[in-house]
Design an enzyme around this catalytic site. Structure first.
Site, short mmCIF file in Angstrom:
data_model
loop_
_atom_site.label_atom_id
_atom_site.label_comp_id
_atom_site.label_asym_id
_atom_site.label_seq_id
_atom_site.Cartn_x
_atom_site.Cartn_y
_atom_site.Cartn_z
N SER A 285 1.16 -0.22 -4.03
CA SER A 285 1.55 -1.57 -3.67
C SER A 285 2.11 -2.29 -4.88
O SER A 285 1.98 -1.83 -6.01
CB SER A 285 0.35 -2.34 -3.15
OG SER A 285 -0.60 -2.49 -4.19
N LYS A 286 2.73 -3.40 -4.63
CA LYS A 286 3.30 -4.20 -5.72
C LYS A 286 2.28 -4.44 -6.81
O LYS A 286 2.59 -4.37 -7.98
CB LYS A 286 3.76 -5.56 -5.16
CG LYS A 286 5.11 -5.48 -4.52
CD LYS A 286 6.21 -5.90 -5.49
CE LYS A 286 7.53 -5.24 -5.13
NZ LYS A 286 7.84 -5.35 -3.69
N ARG A 287 1.07 -4.74 -6.39
CA ARG A 287 0.02 -5.05 -7.35
C ARG A 287 -0.42 -3.81 -8.11
O ARG A 287 -0.91 -3.88 -9.22
CB ARG A 287 -1.25 -5.55 -6.65
CG ARG A 287 -1.17 -6.79 -5.91
CD ARG A 287 -2.59 -7.33 -5.77
NE ARG A 287 -3.33 -7.21 -7.04
CZ ARG A 287 -4.64 -7.21 -7.13
NH1 ARG A 287 -5.37 -7.32 -6.06
NH2 ARG A 287 -5.24 -7.09 -8.29
#
Length: 516
Positions: A285-287
């Site tokens: 994910s982006k995170r």
RNA sequence: GGCCCUAUCGUCUAGCGGUUAGGACAUCGGCUUUUCAAGCCGGUAACCGGGGUUCGACUCCCCGUGGGGCUACCA
């Protein structure tokens, strides 16, 4: 190897809503490999139906990333700024020019364009109307609130939440009136009470009970198709033979198959690739670790290593070879050897692979790769000098960027603690004499003879007297300011006589200050 | 909650009914050695559980359990 008879046409259909990442790269690579393996075409289609989130800069990033990886596409977008180079190599008649919605001229390679969904809206509308007129789809006026409440209620009963079909029986005129009044609506596809089954090339038979799905939304309005609808149309129109995509799409496959049936399209073959997972075993994910490909580039990873690494995430060759070029991957690639379970992405292995590739590059090639980094850091050095330090340090480099932390001392002697000059238990007074003697010896070597062999021979007596460590350690620190470095004599040779003498002089002063 | 996918060392994986369960990264040790790497050699480390099927299951089937995905008028 699986046998494929029809002509293979595969596509990479990214949505330009973010920077191109590892997952995208993997999907692209597998599609590309599959196409090459079977003498097919690799197509890039931009899925920008979500105009809110789609950005042109992301699209460019995707395209540039693909090119950086070496995954050239046979059909897809082409940019004005690359026309010069690419156009020349291509048949002029394979390029069609369209006026795109945001005034920018977009060119394509391939005969099935436009290859950007935002430029195909009229095509979708046509099919939407067809479905509507055949009563295979209908307008739905239910509000979000209504829908949410329905969903909640069904879940509370332990049922699959699906659309109730409230507007399914709405009369044509009634619907038309509501629309005229400007009531907000969406278009839904009638889903039959049936079982949908398909054969996944990687997973085998996959079955869904369509009665659990409810009538799905395929468009916001005639000019705003949703992903699931647009893909089906485009895949059919672009004659896509095999859909290789991430596992997250398994559950929207039945809806797409039903749509194909409603439209009378032939069904492509499907292969759902395992997901690339982060250390937390969740989809990148982006995170979490989902770094854009260009970030890897910026960090000094070479595309060959990235390609090799990505290929091994969910796939493995027959034998135990680990280092593969793109061409070798094409030879070996087989969907049969694609894994079913998700693969956790392991950065250490990427580092190792990158190091392997750096080691295999010729010095000249390595310097060429370093060029953009040198430019960015504003480091100017002669080719000759660069060659020497690259040669001295390349085995220590895991990434191109490592070059800078590894070679900084060649450009400028870093400050260091006088204590660092002391070798193990050797008395400080000995270090002082060693440095002094070495200083004298080295000073007497002619600048034209300032080479490793010569240095080594000249220091022979000193080494015999005090031992290698006691001589070379302080000299290493003196010339590099570091505790870890290449052979100090190699450093001296590269630095040349004047600088070497100067640095040993500094070391002498430091050790004296330590005694005083 | 519902539906779907999935399960071998820490990680990526080989295996496709009978193997000392193999390789790679990481890790640990050794060699080399003036340091750090690189290189070479070696070690530790895995078949989720329970039922079947079978002379025999890591391998086939079923049920659990774990993990993941989807469940949007995103893609």
């Amino acid at each position: 190897m699986m046998t494929v008879h029809e002509s293979v046409r595969v596509r990479m259909a990214p949505s330009p809503t973010g920077l191109f990442n590892l997952g995208g790269a993997r999907t692209a690579l597998f599609n590309w490999l599959f196409a090459k393996k079977h003498g097919g075409k690799f197509i890039v289609r931009i899925e920008d139906t979500d105009i809110q989130r789609s950005k042109r800069e992301y699209e460019e990033n995707i395209l540039e990333s693909l090119q950086w990886l070496g995954l050239e596409w046979d059909e897809g977008p082409q940019y004005a700024d690359e026309r010069g180079s690419l156009n020349a190599q291509m048949n002029a008649d394979t390029i069609s020019v369209n006026q795109c919605s945001n005034q920018r001229k977009s060119a394509y390679r391939g005969d099935y364009g436009p290859y950007r969904q935002s430029e195909r809206l009229d095509i979708y509308e046509e099919y939407l109307k067809k479905l509507l007129s055949e009563k295979k789809a209908y307008f739905c006026f239910c509000s979000k609130e209504q829908l949410d409440a329905e969903k909640q209620a069904m879940q509370a009963q332990g049922l699959a939440s699906k659309y109730s079909g409230h507007c399914a029986s709405l009369g044509e005129e009634e619907a038309e009136q509501k629309r005229k009044k400007g009531e907000k609506s969406v278009i839904r596809l009638r889903i039959p009470q049936a079982e949908v089954e398909f054969h996944d090339l990687i997973r085998g038979k996959i079955k869904f009970d369509a009665s659990l799905m409810g009538d799905i939304v395929i468009a916001r309005d005639l000019q705003s198709p949703l992903y699931g609808f647009a893909v089906v149309i485009d895949d059919a129109l672009m004659k896509i033979s095999h859909v290789l995509r991430g596992e997250e799409h398994i559950s929207n496959t039945p809806g797409q198959i039903l749509l194909q049936k409603a439209l009378g399209f032939t069904e492509p073959h499907y292969a759902h690739l395992p997901l690339i997972l982060g250390k937390d075993r969740k989809k990148l994910s982006k995170r979490y670790m989902d770094t854009s490909l260009f970030e890897y580039k910026k960090q000094g990873y070479v595309p060959e290593a990235l390609v090799n690494f990505i290929a091994f995430l969910g796939w493995h060759p027959k034998d135990e070879k680990e280092i593969f070029t793109l061409d070798e991957l094409v030879k070996e690639f087989d969907l049969k050897r694609v894994q079913k379970a998700g693969a956790v992405f392991n950065p250490e292995k990427l580092d190792w692979l990158n190091g392997q590739y750096i080691k295999r590059l010729t010095i000249e090639e390595l310097i060429a790769r370093l060029e953009p980094f040198l430019l960015e850091k504003n480091i100017a050095a002669s080719e000759e000098f660069l060659k020497k330090i690259v040669e001295a340090e390349r085995d220590r480099m895991k990434t191109l960027k490592d070059f800078f932390v590894l070679t900084d001392f060649f450009f400028k002697l870093p400050d260091y603690e006088a204590n660092l000059l002391v070798w193990k238990q050797e008395p400080v007074s000995n270090i002082k004499t060693i440095l002094e003697k070495a200083f004298g010896i080295i000073k007497n070597i002619g600048a034209e003879n300032f080479e490793r062999v010569q240095l080594f021979a000249s220091l022979d007596d000193l080494v015999n007297e005090y031992g290698r460590g006691a001589v070379f350690w302080p000299l290493r620190v003196a010339v590099s300011g570091k505790s870890a470095s290449p052979d100090p004599l190699v450093i001296m040779e590269i630095l040349g006589k004047d600088e070497t003498v100067r640095r040993i002089g500094i070391a002498k002063d430091k050790i004296e200050s330590l005694i005083a």
